[in-house]
Design a protein around this motif. Structure first.
Motif, PDB file in Angstrom:
ATOM      1  N   LYS A 158      19.830  -5.441  12.703  1.00  8.68           N
ATOM      2  CA  LYS A 158      18.483  -6.010  12.603  1.00  8.68           C
ATOM      3  C   LYS A 158      17.417  -5.035  13.081  1.00  8.68           C
ATOM      4  N   SER A 159      17.825  -4.039  13.855  1.00  6.87           N
ATOM      5  CA  SER A 159      16.866  -3.057  14.365  1.00  6.87           C
ATOM      6  C   SER A 159      16.639  -1.913  13.382  1.00  6.87           C
ATOM      7  N   THR A 160      17.361  -1.908  12.260  1.00  9.81           N
ATOM      8  CA  THR A 160      17.220  -0.850  11.265  1.00  9.81           C
ATOM      9  C   THR A 160      15.868  -0.971  10.571  1.00  9.81           C
ATOM     10  N   ASP A 161      15.147   0.142  10.445  1.00 10.31           N
ATOM     11  CA  ASP A 161      13.867   0.139   9.757  1.00 10.31           C
ATOM     12  C   ASP A 161      14.082   0.006   8.254  1.00 10.31           C
ATOM     13  N   PHE A 162      13.326  -0.869   7.633  1.00  9.85           N
ATOM     14  CA  PHE A 162      13.396  -1.055   6.191  1.00  9.85           C
ATOM     15  C   PHE A 162      12.927   0.218   5.498  1.00  9.85           C
ATOM     16  N   SER A 163      13.747   0.775   4.615  1.00 12.11           N
ATOM     17  CA  SER A 163      13.392   2.048   3.994  1.00 12.11           C
ATOM     18  C   SER A 163      13.956   2.176   2.581  1.00 12.11           C
ATOM     19  N   PRO A 164      13.198   1.694   1.574  1.00 17.40           N
ATOM     20  CA  PRO A 164      13.594   1.917   0.188  1.00 17.40           C
ATOM     21  C   PRO A 164      12.895   3.142  -0.401  1.00 17.40           C
ATOM     22  N   TRP A 165      12.218   3.921   0.466  1.00 17.07           N
ATOM     23  CA  TRP A 165      11.229   4.896  -0.004  1.00 17.07           C
ATOM     24  C   TRP A 165      11.859   6.144  -0.610  1.00 17.07           C
ATOM     25  N   GLN A 166      11.133   6.735  -1.562  1.00 10.72           N
ATOM     26  CA  GLN A 166      11.550   7.973  -2.210  1.00 10.72           C
ATOM     27  C   GLN A 166      11.072   9.192  -1.418  1.00 10.72           C
ATOM     28  N   TYR A 167       9.931   9.018  -0.730  1.00 10.26           N
ATOM     29  CA  TYR A 167       9.324  10.139   0.001  1.00 10.26           C
ATOM     30  C   TYR A 167       9.143   9.769   1.471  1.00 10.26           C
ATOM     31  N   PRO A 168       8.937  10.774   2.348  1.00 10.89           N
ATOM     32  CA  PRO A 168       8.546  10.478   3.728  1.00 10.89           C
ATOM     33  C   PRO A 168       7.235   9.701   3.717  1.00 10.89           C
ATOM     34  N   GLU A 207       0.828  -1.201   0.000  1.00  9.61           N
ATOM     35  CA  GLU A 207       0.000   0.000   0.000  1.00  9.61           C
ATOM     36  C   GLU A 207       0.865   1.254   0.000  1.00  9.61           C
ATOM     37  N   ARG A 208       1.947   1.255   0.757  1.00  7.68           N
ATOM     38  CA  ARG A 208       2.827   2.428   0.752  1.00  7.68           C
ATOM     39  C   ARG A 208       3.469   2.606  -0.624  1.00  7.68           C
ATOM     40  N   GLN A 209       3.811   1.494  -1.276  1.00 13.99           N
ATOM     41  CA  GLN A 209       4.378   1.584  -2.624  1.00 13.99           C
ATOM     42  C   GLN A 209       3.358   2.198  -3.585  1.00 13.99           C
ATOM     43  N   ARG A 210       2.088   1.802  -3.463  1.00 19.16           N
ATOM     44  CA  ARG A 210       1.054   2.392  -4.319  1.00 19.16           C
ATOM     45  C   ARG A 210       0.871   3.881  -4.020  1.00 19.16           C
ATOM     46  N   GLU A 252       3.167   5.932  -2.929  1.00 15.82           N
ATOM     47  CA  GLU A 252       4.308   6.631  -3.527  1.00 15.82           C
ATOM     48  C   GLU A 252       4.113   6.820  -5.029  1.00 15.82           C
ATOM     49  N   LYS A 253       3.576   5.791  -5.671  1.00 13.52           N
ATOM     50  CA  LYS A 253       3.341   5.888  -7.115  1.00 13.52           C
ATOM     51  C   LYS A 253       2.340   7.003  -7.419  1.00 13.52           C
ATOM     52  N   ARG A 254       1.241   7.054  -6.655  1.00 15.64           N
ATOM     53  CA  ARG A 254       0.250   8.105  -6.869  1.00 15.64           C
ATOM     54  C   ARG A 254       0.859   9.486  -6.645  1.00 15.64           C
ATOM     55  N   HIS A 255       1.655   9.619  -5.582  1.00 15.21           N
ATOM     56  CA  HIS A 255       2.290  10.902  -5.270  1.00 15.21           C
ATOM     57  C   HIS A 255       3.283  11.295  -6.356  1.00 15.21           C
ATOM     58  N   ARG A 256       4.036  10.343  -6.834  1.00 15.81           N
ATOM     59  CA  ARG A 256       5.038  10.593  -7.878  1.00 15.81           C
ATOM     60  C   ARG A 256       4.354  11.078  -9.159  1.00 15.81           C
ATOM     61  N   GLU A 257       3.267  10.401  -9.521  1.00 11.20           N
ATOM     62  CA  GLU A 257       2.544  10.781 -10.740  1.00 11.20           C
ATOM     63  C   GLU A 257       1.900  12.155 -10.596  1.00 11.20           C
ATOM     64  N   ALA A 258       1.371  12.455  -9.407  1.00  7.69           N
ATOM     65  CA  ALA A 258       0.749  13.751  -9.177  1.00  7.69           C
ATOM     66  C   ALA A 258       1.765  14.888  -9.284  1.00  7.69           C
ATOM     67  N   LYS A 259       3.000  14.632  -8.872  1.00  4.61           N
ATOM     68  CA  LYS A 259       4.050  15.652  -8.924  1.00  4.61           C
ATOM     69  C   LYS A 259       4.788  15.661 -10.263  1.00  4.61           C
ATOM     70  N   GLY A 260       4.460  14.673 -11.114  1.00  6.05           N
ATOM     71  CA  GLY A 260       5.125  14.587 -12.413  1.00  6.05           C
ATOM     72  C   GLY A 260       6.583  14.198 -12.304  1.00  6.05           C
ATOM     73  N   GLU A 261       6.920  13.426 -11.281  1.00  9.76           N
ATOM     74  CA  GLU A 261       8.309  13.034 -11.045  1.00  9.76           C
ATOM     75  C   GLU A 261       8.553  11.595 -11.501  1.00  9.76           C
ATOM     76  N   GLN A 262       9.808  11.268 -11.707  1.00  9.82           N
ATOM     77  CA  GLN A 262      10.220   9.925 -12.108  1.00  9.82           C
ATOM     78  C   GLN A 262      11.061   9.299 -10.999  1.00  9.82           C
ATOM     79  N   PHE A 263      10.972   7.984 -10.886  1.00 11.75           N
ATOM     80  CA  PHE A 263      11.839   7.287  -9.943  1.00 11.75           C
ATOM     81  C   PHE A 263      13.223   7.111 -10.556  1.00 11.75           C
ATOM     82  N   SER A 264      14.249   7.356  -9.782  1.00 15.71           N
ATOM     83  CA  SER A 264      15.631   7.176 -10.242  1.00 15.71           C
ATOM     84  C   SER A 264      16.357   6.211  -9.311  1.00 15.71           C
ATOM     85  N   PRO A 265      16.831   5.081  -9.818  1.00 14.69           N
ATOM     86  CA  PRO A 265      17.609   4.158  -8.978  1.00 14.69           C
ATOM     87  C   PRO A 265      18.880   4.843  -8.491  1.00 14.69           C
ATOM     88  N   LYS A 266      19.421   4.329  -7.383  1.00 19.09           N
ATOM     89  CA  LYS A 266      20.638   4.917  -6.822  1.00 19.09           C
ATOM     90  C   LYS A 266      21.907   4.349  -7.422  1.00 19.09           C
TER      91      LYS A 266
END
Length: 456
Positions: free
Chosen positions: A442-452, A379-382, A384-398
């Motif tokens: 192991k206590s690190t939060d999983f975070s591949p996210w582009q946005y907060p 759901e968070r991935q979806r 992000e996709k909606r937010h990205r499209e609304a802002k007209g932005e593209q995802f860029s791999p690192k």
């Protein structure tokens, strides 16, 4: 169709060979087939008789009600690519992601080391082709890996001097890129998986490009793997076959390895068998290769007709390592190794697959928490996709850049992502740091996210 081998477990289904694996056309139709349109509804055990077939049909992986409901839901997708179309229950997953699974191709990386050291150009191809075959024993697992979240990564260290990084570079279509390197070789792959759902079976087409560079002489190897067919997704016990040709080409000299993966016949005939030749640039056979991808590969010099040379004998070049007995997910020892933090480098990236809460909960055996975590991530991935499209932005791999290059494959054109070298710089900086970080990774939060977090 039923199970062809004793090593097949009871769990879910396979959905991926990246290329890492990367890893497919008409040869699959010569494999064991069921009814067209509703492939495999009648369960046939290629190693047993009619009574075995009835028993397998009753066993299956699902409870009766779950199986019937899932079958009703999936019928509308027959003939479709279901790579990222369907939300699947966590009960059929293994605690590993597809980009982790890419790293399994590195288990027998010593074969590439040997290829780099080898002066004989044809033996060099023997070692390299055996490396390409070696991963299939691990890839026969019938549980499904998790689909990576966009921006998710996987790092591997502490194995054969190899640095390995993979990243999910696209979500629609699902695409992954990977890079591995040690003193003897570099490995680069771009993988875009395609599937075709046929009712009770799934055809998997690895629309990918794999390149290996042997450092001593700068030799460039290109790999095109065979197709894969997943049998008995719903009815009977799931098992996997990879019928067709594997072609490895030395782009520097024109030499080739062409190996044919035999389709599983009735009652398991030809199951696991691989046969073929190393050819020179003039397409003359120089070395024959034979074996089973579940056991070992051997080679023998041959004449221009492909017959063994007098006075020579078959010699083994690769043998599968021992596996844990009765392992729940059919993991090899190496799969357990790459799934652990033993192969994690210093200061693991927060986007690493090991840190995914759904994968972590499944590994601990809590299916309820794993399912909830999986839904939350999706759901968070979806969002992000909606937010990205609304802002007209593209995802860029690192760690990988999209190039202008498009590579033809037997199953469609492929956009190529190239390793940009930034991970090497990042890892060098981290490894040279004198900071004494005692944080439990192991206590690190999983975070591949582009946005907060957009849900906050």
């Amino acid at each position: 169709m039923g199970t062809p081998g004793e090593n097949q477990g009871k769990g879910g289904f396979f959905a991926a060979m990246t290329s890492g694996l990367s890893m497919f056309g008409n040869a699959m139709h010569r494999s064991v087939n069921g009814l067209l349109g509703y492939e495999g509804v009648e369960v046939i055990n290629p190693e047993g008789g009619k009574e075995d077939a009835v028993e397998e049909a009753q066993r299956g992986r699902w409870k009766q009600e779950e199986r019937d409901n899932y079958w009703k839901m999936m019928q509308k997708y027959i003939g479709s690519d279901v790579t990222s179309m369907v939300t699947l229950p966590v009960i059929i997953f293994e605690p590993m992601t597809m980009i982790q699974k890419m790293a399994e191709l590195m288990e027998y990386s010593y074969l590439l080391d040997q290829a780099d050291k080898c002066e004989d150009p044809y033996m060099r191809m023997v070692y390299a082709a055996s490396w390409a075959v070696s991963v299939y024993f691990a890839y026969q697992r019938t549980w499904k890996p998790f689909n990576p979240i966009l921006g998710e990564t996987y790092e591997m260290a502490n194995h054969g001097g190899i640095t390995f990084i993979s990243e999910q570079v696209s979500h629609h279509p699902p695409m992954s890129a990977g890079h591995a390197e040690n003193e003897h070789f570099t490995y680069d792959v771009t993988s875009k998986l395609r599937t075709k759902f046929l009712g009770n079976s799934l055809d998997v087409y690895p629309v990918g490009r794999t390149r290996v560079v042997l450092k001593r002489d700068g030799v460039v190897l290109d790999l095109v793997p065979p197709p894969t067919k997943v049998n008995n997704l719903i009815f009977g016990r799931t098992w996997i076959d990879s019928p067709g040709e594997m072609v490895m080409t030395n782009l520097t000299t024109g030499d080739k390895a062409i190996l044919y993966f035999q389709p599983c016949g009735w009652f398991g005939a030809n199951r696991y068998e691989v046969d073929g030749y190393i050819y020179n640039a003039e397409e003359e056979p120089k070395i024959l290769m034979t074996g089973k991808w579940s056991e070992s590969m051997s080679y023998q010099p041959c004449d221009s007709e492909g017959e063994p040379l007098p006075g020579t004998e078959l010699k083994e070049v690769w043998h599968v390592a021992e596996s844990p007995p009765d392992d729940k997910y059919q993991f090899t020892y190496f799969a357990h190794k790459i799934n652990s933090f033993d192969t994690a480098p210093k200061k693991l990236l927060a986007s690493d697959s090991r840190l995914r809460p759904d994968r972590w909960e499944l590994e601990k055996g809590d299916l309820s928490k794993a399912g909830t975590a999986k839904s939350s991530l999706e759901e968070r991935q979806r969002a992000e996709k909606r937010h990205r499209e609304a802002k007209g932005e593209q995802f860029s791999p690192k760690w990988f850049d999209l190039t202008d290059e498009t590579a033809p494959t037997p199953w469609g054109d492929l956009e190529i992502f190239r390793y940009n070298g930034k991970y090497t710089e990042h890892r060098r900086a981290v490894d040279s740091s004198n900071s004494d970080d005692t944080t439990d990774v192991k206590s690190t939060d999983f975070s591949p996210w582009q946005y907060p977090d957009l849900s906050v």
